[in-house]
Design an enzyme around this catalytic site. Structure first.
Site, short mmCIF file in Angstrom:
data_model
loop_
_atom_site.label_atom_id
_atom_site.label_comp_id
_atom_site.label_asym_id
_atom_site.label_seq_id
_atom_site.Cartn_x
_atom_site.Cartn_y
_atom_site.Cartn_z
N ASP A 30 0.46 -1.25 0.16
CA ASP A 30 -0.33 -0.12 0.16
C ASP A 30 0.30 1.12 0.14
O ASP A 30 1.99 1.58 0.60
CB ASP A 30 -1.20 -0.21 0.85
N ASN A 86 -13.03 -2.79 2.71
CA ASN A 86 -13.84 -2.04 3.14
C ASN A 86 -14.85 -2.04 1.72
O ASN A 86 -14.51 -1.67 0.63
CB ASN A 86 -12.93 -0.80 3.10
N GLN A 93 -14.70 2.87 0.95
CA GLN A 93 -13.84 2.25 0.43
C GLN A 93 -13.79 3.27 -0.97
O GLN A 93 -14.63 3.83 -1.24
CB GLN A 93 -14.64 1.12 -0.44
N HIS A 99 -9.95 -5.23 -3.27
CA HIS A 99 -9.23 -5.55 -2.52
C HIS A 99 -9.51 -5.85 -1.25
O HIS A 99 -10.28 -5.43 -0.83
CB HIS A 99 -8.34 -4.43 -2.98
N HIS A 101 -7.39 -5.62 3.03
CA HIS A 101 -6.12 -5.11 3.11
C HIS A 101 -5.72 -6.24 3.86
O HIS A 101 -6.34 -6.67 4.85
CB HIS A 101 -6.18 -3.34 3.98
P1 AMP Z 1 -9.66 1.69 0.49
O1 AMP Z 1 -10.02 2.80 1.15
O2 AMP Z 1 -10.08 0.16 1.04
O3 AMP Z 1 -10.34 1.69 -0.99
O4 AMP Z 1 -8.18 1.46 0.03
C1 AMP Z 1 -7.26 2.25 -0.71
C2 AMP Z 1 -5.75 1.36 -0.82
O5 AMP Z 1 -5.23 1.64 -1.46
C3 AMP Z 1 -6.17 3.15 0.47
O6 AMP Z 1 -5.03 2.43 1.57
C4 AMP Z 1 -4.82 3.48 -0.61
O7 AMP Z 1 -3.39 4.01 -0.30
C5 AMP Z 1 -3.95 2.16 -1.70
N1 AMP Z 1 -3.67 2.69 -2.73
C6 AMP Z 1 -4.14 3.61 -3.38
N2 AMP Z 1 -3.25 4.06 -4.78
C7 AMP Z 1 -2.07 3.49 -4.78
C8 AMP Z 1 -1.91 2.90 -4.94
N3 AMP Z 1 -1.36 3.52 -6.66
N4 AMP Z 1 -0.86 1.88 -5.12
C9 AMP Z 1 -0.75 1.52 -4.26
N5 AMP Z 1 -1.56 1.24 -2.77
C10 AMP Z 1 -2.69 2.23 -2.88
#
Ligand code: AMP
Ligand code: ZN
Length: 113
Positions: A30, A86, A93, A99, A101
């Protein structure tokens, strides 16, 4: 999906720090880690959220779940970890590509805020 950032990661159109990959899934670090170890496990197939899976995705979802412990072991999470999804607006989300985590190497609190 052309404008989906996680599809772009799966297609290697934008870089990521890949931890594990096979024909169905990819796992990468992440960008904004919330724990000393924080990776995301995603299907390569675009599915918008957990709320959008169908019976067709049963094998894929099973595959993801079965890989979690292998990835956790690879990352040294023998003391435990948290797997989070999420979903939707109330689930906060932010990226609309399914995805999970995987977080570890710190004591998690419960319940979440
Ligand atoms: P969510 O809030 O569950 O949708 O989580 C999305 C996650 O994606 C967050 O923890 C972000 O930090 C992560 N994220 C967004 N863009 C990227 C990226 N380009 N590479 C790695 N992680 C990312
Ligand atoms: Zn996508």
């Amino acid at each position: 999906m052309a404008e989906c950032i996680f599809c772009m990661i799966a297609n290697k159109e934008i870089p990521s720090k890949i931890v594990y990959e096979d024909d169905q899934i990819i796992c990468f670090h992440d960008l904004e880690p919330q724990a000393p170890v924080h990776v995301l496990i995603i299907p390569k197939k675009h599915i918008s959220s957990l709320d959008d899976i169908t019976g067709e995705d049963q094998e894929l979802l099973g595959h993801i779940m079965l890989k979690v412990k292998d990835i956790a072991k690879e990352l040294g999470l023998e003391n435990g970890y948290r797997l989070v999804n999420n979903c939707g607006e109330d689930g906060f989300q932010t990226v609309k590509h399914l995805h999970f985590h995987l977080l570890g190497k710190r004591k998690m609190t419960w319940p979440p805020g």
